[in-house]
Design an enzyme around this catalytic site. Structure first.
Site, PDB file in Angstrom:
ATOM      1  CG  HIS A   1     -61.712 -65.985  66.877  1.00  0.00           C
ATOM      2  ND1 HIS A   1     -62.527 -65.310  65.994  1.00  0.00           N
ATOM      3  CD2 HIS A   1     -62.175 -67.261  66.904  1.00  0.00           C
ATOM      4  CE1 HIS A   1     -63.446 -66.134  65.521  1.00  0.00           C
ATOM      5  NE2 HIS A   1     -63.246 -67.326  66.055  1.00  0.00           N
TER       6      HIS A   1
ATOM      7  CG  ASN B   1     -67.422 -66.506  63.087  1.00  0.00           C
ATOM      8  OD1 ASN B   1     -66.525 -66.012  63.763  1.00  0.00           O
ATOM      9  ND2 ASN B   1     -67.532 -67.808  62.894  1.00  0.00           N
TER      10      ASN B   1
END
Length: 485
Positions: A52, A125
């Site tokens: 990320h 997510n």
């Protein structure tokens, strides 16, 4: 083959399965191999996030629209109309900080609620499932999505070698290689808490929940060709779209919904389907557990300084407030440790003192000193007295009842014994003919680069999910000139 050891040279008994209390967990802190593996993984990059790494963020509000106080005592779900400040960080997962926003990748959806009882971090997510179900394989999986140690190049061979040996990954792989793997910015995709969590009411009763965020802007994805073109012309496409929309007053919104199940309902569902309800590679079908509305999330304020507010934002799924709890989900159990540990290394010992991470309510503890000790407790004592003598059992805390555990501690390997094919097969069968063709074409590109052994192993996975799935990928491979039987 050289036997694997810990960094201290101690032989590793099992590198495939975490040590858990019974087959379903939760995991045990005594599993030093798991802890060392996750700790070393969290410290592999300086100072960029290991995963990320590239992200965008914005502040907003969560507004309650439906009463769920019969499920939870959490104060942010008070009277209808109650608002809570939020911060949401979107991201790609596998790419480096300078990578393109349109790469084929899941998208992170990390949401912080600044409640009057402390920060609640829901770290998920844009997909309801993930590639693996045990955190001991997470460092291995992410390494396959990064770069080869010799050439420093990404490798389809490496990715599919892992996926083809992990049938539980097929559900997420099917999502990833559909057009959902290349969303058109962050405003036009859904978000998911993904894991199973708990809500606890004032009677101490627990229900298990899954969180969903349904975009009000409508789902919009990019074809593979368009995503590749934008990567070359505007690699910051998603960042630009989000920032410009908020700056123009076009505030994106998501409907916040939840799936709810009692422990008994999940036990009955598992007995009927054979699926572990706490398995992160599985979904709870909406027909069995319908979505229930909770509120609306709106993003309405851009950060003033990207580094201070987005790059230094430090989330952890361990941050839940009274009226909430965890579940035996093994991946969640691993993340409860790994996320906070990553922030201690990446941002610093007192990362919670930074404005974007600090709670909006007063906080008191005995933590002192270290780097960035912005709020160091003043003259207040740096220890807590012992005052719990004779109180007996206190449950899990915050009024939550004890979580029953069962089974002996051990490493349990269920690969080959669980159904990892029905749900991805169901997803494939739900697709239109056009969507199926795109999925197969998207898979054929990288699969055309892998060895015959890996290709055959991966094709068998598609066949088991649905014979049409395997036929479609083979046909797409042949059009690329790759011979397959």
């Amino acid at each position: 083959m050289t036997r694997m050891t810990t960094a201290s040279g101690i032989p590793v008994a099992d590198n495939q399965n975490s040590l858990s209390a019974g087959p379903r967990g939760p995991l045990l802190l005594q599993d030093f191999h798991l802890i060392e593996k996750l700790q070393h993984f969290n410290r592999e990059r300086i100072p960029e996030r290991v995963v990320h790494a590239k992200g965008s963020g914005a502040y907003g509000t969560f507004t309650v629209t439906h009463d769920i106080r019969h499920f939870t005592t959490a104060k942010l779900f008070g009277a209808i109309g109650k608002q809570t400040e939020t911060f949401l960080r979107f991201s790609t997962v596998g790419g480096e900080k300078g990578s393109a926003d349109t790469e084929r990748d899941p998208r992170g959806f990390a949401l912080r609620f600044y409640t009057e009882e402390g920060n609640w971090d829901l770290v998920g997510n844009n997909t309801p499932v993930f590639f693996i179900k045990d955190p001991i394989k997470f460092p291995d999986f992410i390494h396959t999505q990064k770069r080869l140690p010799d050439s420093n190049l990404k490798s389809a061979n490496m990715m599919f070698d892992f996926w083809s040996r992990a049938p539980e990954s097929l559900h997420q792989v099917t999502i990833l290689f559909s057009d959902r793997g290349t969303p058109d910015g962050y405003r036009h995709m859904d978000g998911f808490g993904s894991h199973t969590y708990s809500l606890i009411n004032d009677a101490g009763e627990r229900v298990y929940v899954k969180w969903h965020f349904k975009t009000r802007q409508g789902i919009r994805n990019l074809s593979s060709a368009v995503a590749t073109r934008i990567a070359g012309t505007d690699p910051d496409h998603a960042q630009r779209d989000l920032f410009d929309a908020i700056a123009a007053g076009d505030f994106p919104q998501w409907d916040v919904k939840v799936q709810v199940a009692t422990p008994q309902q999940l036990a009955d569902w598992e007995a009927r389907t054979g699926w572990n309800p706490f398995d992160l590679t599985k979904v709870w079908p909406h027909g069995d557990f319908p979505l229930q509305p909770v509120g609306v999330l709106e993003l309405n304020r851009n950060p003033l300084n990207y580094h201070a507010e987005v790059e230094q934002a430090a989330f952890s799924p361990a941050n839940v407030v009274p009226g909430m709890g965890y579940s035996p989900d093994k991946m969640l159990q691993g993340r409860l440790f790994a996320y906070h540990d990553a922030q201690l290394y990446r941002v610093g010992t007192n990362h919670q003192h930074l404005p974007v991470n600090a709670p909006r309510c007063p906080f008191h503890n005995q933590q002192r000193d270290g780097t960035m000790a912005i709020n160091n407790g003043g003259a207040a004592p740096n220890y807590a007295t012992i005052d719990a003598v004779g109180k007996g059992g206190t449950g899990m805390g915050h009024g939550e009842q004890e979580l029953p555990l069962e089974g002996g501690a051990g490493r349990f390997d269920f690969r080959g014994q669980e159904d990892d094919y029905t749900q991805p097969g169901n997803l494939f069968r739900l697709m239109t003919d056009e969507a199926k063709q795109k999925l197969c074409d998207n898979l054929a590109g990288p699969l055309s680069q892998v060895t015959d052994e890996i290709l055959e192993r991966q094709l068998r996975q598609f066949d088991k999910a649905d014979p049409g799935y395997g036929r479609g990928v083979r046909a797409s491979l042949k059009r690329l000139g790759r011979n397959v039987d």
